[in-house]
Structures are given as structure tokens and as C-alpha cells.
Design an enzyme around this catalytic site. Structure first.
Site, PDB file in Angstrom:
ATOM      1  CB  VAL A  81      -0.964   0.000   1.214  1.00 16.98           C
ATOM      2  CG1 VAL A  81      -1.896   1.202   1.155  1.00 16.98           C
ATOM      3  CG2 VAL A  81      -1.785  -1.289   1.261  1.00 16.98           C
ATOM      4  CE  LYS A 126      -7.209  -5.515   7.720  1.00 16.16           C
ATOM      5  NZ  LYS A 126      -6.873  -5.330   6.312  1.00 16.16           N
ATOM      6  CD  GLU A 135     -13.592   5.525   3.428  1.00 14.97           C
ATOM      7  OE1 GLU A 135     -14.113   6.589   3.763  1.00 14.97           O
ATOM      8  OE2 GLU A 135     -14.171   4.435   3.513  1.00 14.97           O
ATOM      9  CB  VAL A 168     -13.663  -0.855   6.909  1.00 16.26           C
ATOM     10  CG1 VAL A 168     -14.868  -1.767   6.705  1.00 16.26           C
ATOM     11  CG2 VAL A 168     -13.290  -0.790   8.377  1.00 16.26           C
ATOM     12  CD  GLU A 176      -1.091 -11.352   4.846  1.00 15.96           C
ATOM     13  OE1 GLU A 176       0.124 -11.508   5.081  1.00 15.96           O
ATOM     14  OE2 GLU A 176      -1.561 -10.305   4.377  1.00 15.96           O
ATOM     15  CE  LYS A 210     -10.972  -5.811   6.348  1.00 16.75           C
ATOM     16  NZ  LYS A 210     -10.917  -6.742   5.199  1.00 16.75           N
TER      17      LYS A 210
HETATM   18  N1  NAP Z   1      -2.529  -4.930   0.976  1.00 15.41           N
HETATM   19  C1  NAP Z   1      -3.809  -4.588   0.951  1.00 15.41           C
HETATM   20  O1  NAP Z   1      -4.491  -4.776  -0.052  1.00 15.41           O
HETATM   21  C2  NAP Z   1      -4.449  -3.941   2.156  1.00 15.41           C
HETATM   22  C3  NAP Z   1      -5.826  -3.657   2.107  1.00 15.41           C
HETATM   23  C4  NAP Z   1      -6.423  -3.000   3.190  1.00 15.41           C
HETATM   24  C5  NAP Z   1      -5.650  -2.678   4.299  1.00 15.41           C
HETATM   25  N2  NAP Z   1      -4.329  -3.017   4.316  1.00 15.41           N
HETATM   26  C6  NAP Z   1      -3.560  -2.661   5.509  1.00 15.41           C
HETATM   27  O2  NAP Z   1      -2.515  -1.774   5.133  1.00 15.41           O
HETATM   28  C7  NAP Z   1      -1.370  -1.989   5.972  1.00 15.41           C
HETATM   29  C8  NAP Z   1      -0.164  -2.275   5.103  1.00 15.41           C
HETATM   30  O3  NAP Z   1      -0.415  -3.423   4.328  1.00 15.41           O
HETATM   31  P1  NAP Z   1       0.573  -3.887   3.159  1.00 15.41           P
HETATM   32  O4  NAP Z   1      -0.147  -4.957   2.415  1.00 15.41           O
HETATM   33  O5  NAP Z   1       1.090  -2.717   2.418  1.00 15.41           O
HETATM   34  O6  NAP Z   1       1.719  -4.557   4.015  1.00 15.41           O
HETATM   35  P2  NAP Z   1       3.215  -4.920   3.543  1.00 15.41           P
HETATM   36  O7  NAP Z   1       3.260  -5.092   2.067  1.00 15.41           O
HETATM   37  O8  NAP Z   1       3.660  -6.049   4.419  1.00 15.41           O
HETATM   38  O9  NAP Z   1       4.039  -3.601   3.900  1.00 15.41           O
HETATM   39  C9  NAP Z   1       4.424  -3.235   5.199  1.00 15.41           C
HETATM   40  C10 NAP Z   1       5.705  -2.444   5.060  1.00 15.41           C
HETATM   41  O10 NAP Z   1       6.057  -1.926   6.329  1.00 15.41           O
HETATM   42  C11 NAP Z   1       7.363  -2.407   6.705  1.00 15.41           C
HETATM   43  N3  NAP Z   1       7.296  -2.654   8.132  1.00 15.41           N
HETATM   44  C12 NAP Z   1       6.570  -3.600   8.771  1.00 15.41           C
HETATM   45  N4  NAP Z   1       6.719  -3.489  10.104  1.00 15.41           N
HETATM   46  C13 NAP Z   1       7.563  -2.462  10.305  1.00 15.41           C
HETATM   47  C14 NAP Z   1       8.111  -1.860  11.466  1.00 15.41           C
HETATM   48  N5  NAP Z   1       7.805  -2.329  12.678  1.00 15.41           N
HETATM   49  N6  NAP Z   1       8.935  -0.803  11.317  1.00 15.41           N
HETATM   50  C15 NAP Z   1       9.251  -0.343  10.096  1.00 15.41           C
HETATM   51  N7  NAP Z   1       8.787  -0.875   8.955  1.00 15.41           N
HETATM   52  C16 NAP Z   1       7.934  -1.912   9.058  1.00 15.41           C
HETATM   53  C17 NAP Z   1       7.566  -3.669   5.895  1.00 15.41           C
HETATM   54  O11 NAP Z   1       8.934  -3.974   5.724  1.00 15.41           O
HETATM   55  P3  NAP Z   1       9.402  -5.415   5.147  1.00 15.41           P
HETATM   56  O12 NAP Z   1       9.415  -5.257   3.658  1.00 15.41           O
HETATM   57  O13 NAP Z   1      10.739  -5.619   5.742  1.00 15.41           O
HETATM   58  O14 NAP Z   1       8.389  -6.434   5.623  1.00 15.41           O
HETATM   59  C18 NAP Z   1       6.881  -3.297   4.592  1.00 15.41           C
HETATM   60  O15 NAP Z   1       7.712  -2.524   3.754  1.00 15.41           O
HETATM   61  C19 NAP Z   1      -1.767  -3.124   6.929  1.00 15.41           C
HETATM   62  O16 NAP Z   1      -2.265  -2.598   8.115  1.00 15.41           O
HETATM   63  C20 NAP Z   1      -2.875  -3.830   6.180  1.00 15.41           C
HETATM   64  O17 NAP Z   1      -3.788  -4.504   7.034  1.00 15.41           O
HETATM   65  C21 NAP Z   1      -3.709  -3.622   3.275  1.00 15.41           C
END
Ligand code: NAP
Length: 413
Positions: A11, A93, A117, A120, A178, A193
Site C-alpha cells: 500500500v 484495522k 477509510e 475497512v 497471507e 472490520k
Molecule cells: N494490501 C492490501 O491490499 C491492504 C488492504 C487494506 C488494508 N491493508 C492494511 O494496510 C497496511 C499495510 O499493508 P501492506 O499490504 O502494504 O503490508 P506490507 O506489504 O507487508 O508492507 C508493510 C511495510 O512496512 C514495513 N514494516 C513492517 N513493520 C515495520 C516496522 N515495525 N517498522 C518499520 N517498517 C515496518 C515492511 O517492511 P518489510 O518489507 O521488511 O516487511 C513493509 O515494507 C496493513 O495494516 C494492512 O492490514 C492492506
């Protein structure tokens, strides 16, 4: 607006791309990511570090975007950002379902906002609509498909005749599930959610862990086939209703029929259907996840903050919402029992249902998918109080010498 982004994953990268393409007046001042060094291609000229202070201690940054996921570090970042006088946008969430009650109060005390936004149903603009247009409307019913992963699995089980395990593996390879899918397939993501949605709708906080939840892990291909035979589909639904002054809610796999709009929501799409006391029925449908759909919701929160029209998400000081017992509501049920193929079994089961005042709508038997000496019996009941169905089911389960396995699904109306 000068923003600092925590987390440059799916994201976060989507957001950086959108902001660059829009060439507007949102400046990305800094990124904090634990593995920022690997992400130089995306970062280009943006200053980055693994040190949170790069953003938190920079007084010129007015807005923090938290896109790391997880709970403990995200909580620290969001709280510190508010403490440092910054607004927060998050898609997390899990964080909000667990700590939202305190965080929202803290934000209000600081005179700052938390916008979420994207937390959810991804791109579907449900939060802001509830906060604004429906703020003075009583929502009497809400049912939604708010977890894309499980809907994808259920769709492929049906369309491609695949088993639960095989589809899950394929979804993991495509990045749609996941590595540890428990949050999704166990129904807990939808539970979080739903808690956020109902907190907004009622103005009182809903503890996610108090919402009854069942996931999709017990479902088999046979249930998907049986559903099809009766022109139904199986959906993991987040279901809420306001009845007799009680708030009832749960997350459950359920049968939906062709007349229900959730019937046609396939693959990773999400949909939320709700009923307003005065405004009638509403359907929101769209992408529940994904790089750009989710990042766009984050971007839209930033523009909302920038316009000065953000508001506190739920009324403060209203306390926690008392949840009605879902067993006190009514539903028709689908019940599949794998039993020993011997005389008297069906009669014993029918007797139990009768004793609990559960009326049978139809009964079907099928030997084709089971081992010799066994049979699947599928019973559809008419609507009755769930507590009566659960009691009858308990008595049927006690027939251990003849009932080998059972699964039940409510029928959504
Ligand atoms: N993906 C979706 O479609 C989606 C949809 C709705 C909501 N969300 C929400 O959006 C958020 C992000 O999701 P995402 O899919 O983008 O996750 P992601 O691809 O796993 O990205 C998380 C990023 O944050 C870094 N990170 C994780 N923990 C950290 C920490 N403690 N300190 C510093 N950096 C950290 C990770 O580094 P690494 O690369 O080293 O892991 C990665 O670059 C989550 O809360 C998720 O529930 C995602």
C-alpha cells in the site's frame, strides 16, 4: 501538506506512486521502513530511514501515514504522531479494532484526527459515508462481504471445483492470501472490520473479540456443490441487525440465494449492503484490497484532511456497546450430516429436530461422495430461533455412534 509514511510495502508503494502521478500539493517529506535500503528504486529522492524519529521529530511534517501493519509498533507510531501534534491516516484495522477506543479519545484530546477509510473494505468509501451522510440515520441491518481472501477462495472452490486446501495454496502463490491465513480464513479480519463499522454506526465502541465468529475452514467442496444444487452460494458474511432495541452481530459462513445481491459478488470483491430507517437499502461494492485501490483510499483521506473537513469518528464518552445474543435471533439452516448408512438414523435425527420445534423444509440423501456404509444427509430447516437450532444440533452431535461429521450454515435473508 507534508506527510511522513511509515511502511513502504504494497500500500505504501501504491501511495507514493499515486502522489507522484497527481503532482499535487502533498509532499512526501520522509519514509520510515525497516528495510528501506532495499526499496531505493521506489524511494528515489525521498529521505528514508529505519529510525522513526526521522518523521516523528520533524515538526514540519503535519501528517503521518501508518502503513506498516501489525499492532505494537503501529500503536507506538500512531500515539507518538498524535502526541507530536500530527494527524494520522492508517489502513490498519487490526490496530484500530484493538486500540481504537483509546486512540480515538486520545486524538480528540490532542485536537487531531485519525482517518482510516482504507482499513475497512479497501477502496469502498464506507467509513466517510457513515460518518457524514448516514450519521443521523439509524442503520437497522448491515450485511457484507468484507474479506476478499475468503470470497476468492469460495468463488474458486465453486467455479473450478477445487478443494479448500488447493485454492488456499493458489491464493497464497498469487499474493491474495497471507502465508499465515488464520486472520482471513478464521473470520477474524472480518470480525475486526465489523467491529469498526458498528462502532461508527452506533456511536458506541464494539470490542471485536466479543463478536461471535466462524470462519470457512470447515467447509468442503461437497457443501459448495450442495449449495449450487439449491441455487445458493456460500459467502463469509459480516451480519448486523438492530431488533427490539438490541444490537445483534456475527461473522459466519452463510448460504445466500439468487435474490440476494451478495450472490453475485465474486472473487476478491467486497460488498456492503445496509438498510437505513428512512433512506432504505444501499449497496456499496468494489475492490476490498490491492495496491492501488487501498492506496487510493489513503490518498483520499489525505485530501479530506487537507480540505479541513475531517471529523472525529465516533461520539466520545458513549462507552461500549452491549451486544445482543445472536442465539436469540432467527434463521433457517442448512445442515449436512455424514452418518452411518443404517436404518433408523434419519428418524432419530428428525425426532430431535421435532423435539426442538424445528420444522424441516427438505431432506436429501447422497451416497456418491462418501465411503461405503456412509451417507450424507442434507436438511434444510425453516426459520426458527437459533438457540433452538443450536440445542438440537448439540443433541444430534451426541449421537456419536451414527453421526460421523456435521456442518451447518445459516441461510441469509
Ligand atoms: N494490501 C492490501 O491490499 C491492504 C488492504 C487494506 C488494508 N491493508 C492494511 O494496510 C497496511 C499495510 O499493508 P501492506 O499490504 O502494504 O503490508 P506490507 O506489504 O507487508 O508492507 C508493510 C511495510 O512496512 C514495513 N514494516 C513492517 N513493520 C515495520 C516496522 N515495525 N517498522 C518499520 N517498517 C515496518 C515492511 O517492511 P518489510 O518489507 O521488511 O516487511 C513493509 O515494507 C496493513 O495494516 C494492512 O492490514 C492492506
Amino acid at each position: 501538506m507534508k506527510i511522513g509514511i511509515f511502511g513502504l510495502g504494497t500500500v505504501g508503494q501504491g501511495l507514493v506512486e499515486i502522489i507522484r502521478q497527481k503532482e499535487g500539493d502533498i509532499a512526501i517529506a520522509a519514509v520510515v521502513d525497516r528495510s528501506f535500503a532495499r526499496k531505493q528504486q521506489v524511494l528515489k529522492e525521498i529521505p528514508a530511514s529505519a529510525d522513526r524519529n526521522l518523521i516523528l521529530k520533524d515538526p514540519s511534517i503535519d501528517t503521518v501515514v501508518e502503513l506498516m501493519g501489525g499492532i505494537d509498533d503501529a500503536l507506538y507510531v500512531v500515539r507518538s504522531a498524535l502526541e507530536h501534534g500530527k494527524n494520522v491516516v492508517t489502513a490498519n484495522k487490526a490496530l484500530l479494532a484493538e486500540h481504537g477506543y483509546a486512540l480515538f479519545q486520545f486524538a480528540e484530546a490532542q485536537g487531531k484526527f485519525i482517518c482510516f477509510e482504507a482499513a475497512v473494505a479497501g477502496a469502498i468509501p464506507i467509513i466517510r459515508n457513515i460518518e457524514t451522510i448516514f450519521r443521523n440515520e439509524r442503520i437497522t441491518r448491515l450485511m457484507g462481504i468484507i474479506n476478499g481472501t475468503t470470497n476468492y477462495i469460495l468463488t474458486r472452490m465453486r467455479k473450478d471445483g477445487m478443494s479448500y486446501g488447493d485454492v488456499l495454496e493458489a491464493a497464497q502463490k498469487q499474493g491474495l492470501a497471507e502465508a499465515d491465513p488464520t486472520l482471513d480464513v478464521g473470520g477474524y479480519d472480518a470480525q475486526q472490520k465489523l467491529a469498526l463499522l458498528i462502532s461508527l454506526i452506533t456511536g458506541k465502541w464494539v470490542e471485536a473479540k466479543n463478536i461471535p465468529v466462524r470462519g470457512i475452514t470447515e467447509l468442503s467442496s461437497q457443501d459448495v456443490v450442495w449449495a449450487e444444487r439449491f441455487h445458493n452460494r456460500i459467502r463469509l458474511v459480516a451480519d448486523y441487525c438492530f431488533q427490539n432495541d438490541n444490537h445483534y452481530m456475527h461473522v459466519t459462513p452463510a448460504l445466500v440465494n439468487e435474490q440476494n445481491v451478495l450472490y453475485d459478488i465474486e472473487y476478491e470483491n467486497n460488498a456492503i449492503l445496509f438498510q437505513g430507517e428512512y433512506s432504505g437499502e444501499h449497496l456499496f461494492m468494489g475492490k476490498g484490497a490491492g495496491k492501488f485501490p487501498t492506496a487510493f483510499s489513503v490518498y483520499s483521506d489525505l485530501k479530506h484532511l487537507q480540505s479541513g473537513s475531517a471529523r472525529w469518528s465516533y461520539q466520545q464518552g458513549q462507552g461500549y456497546l452491549a451486544l445482543g445474543d445472536i442465539a436469540d435471533t432467527s434463521s433457517a439452516f442448512y445442515l449436512r450430516l455424514r452418518v452411518k448408512d443404517q436404518p433408523g438414523v434419519l428418524a432419530a435425527i428428525a425426532q430431535i429436530l421435532g423435539n426442538n420445534a424445528l420444522s424441516i423444509a427438505s431432506v436429501h440423501q447422497d451416497h456418491s461422495a462418501v465411503a461405503a456404509g456412509e451417507v450424507d444427509i442434507v436438511i434444510h430447516t425453516h426459520a426458527a430461533k437459533r438457540s433452538r437450532f443450536y440445542k438440537g444440533l448439540g443433541e444430534i452431535q451426541a449421537l456419536k455412534n451414527i453421526v460421523l461429521h456435521q456442518i451447518y450454515l445459516p441461510v441469509l435473508t
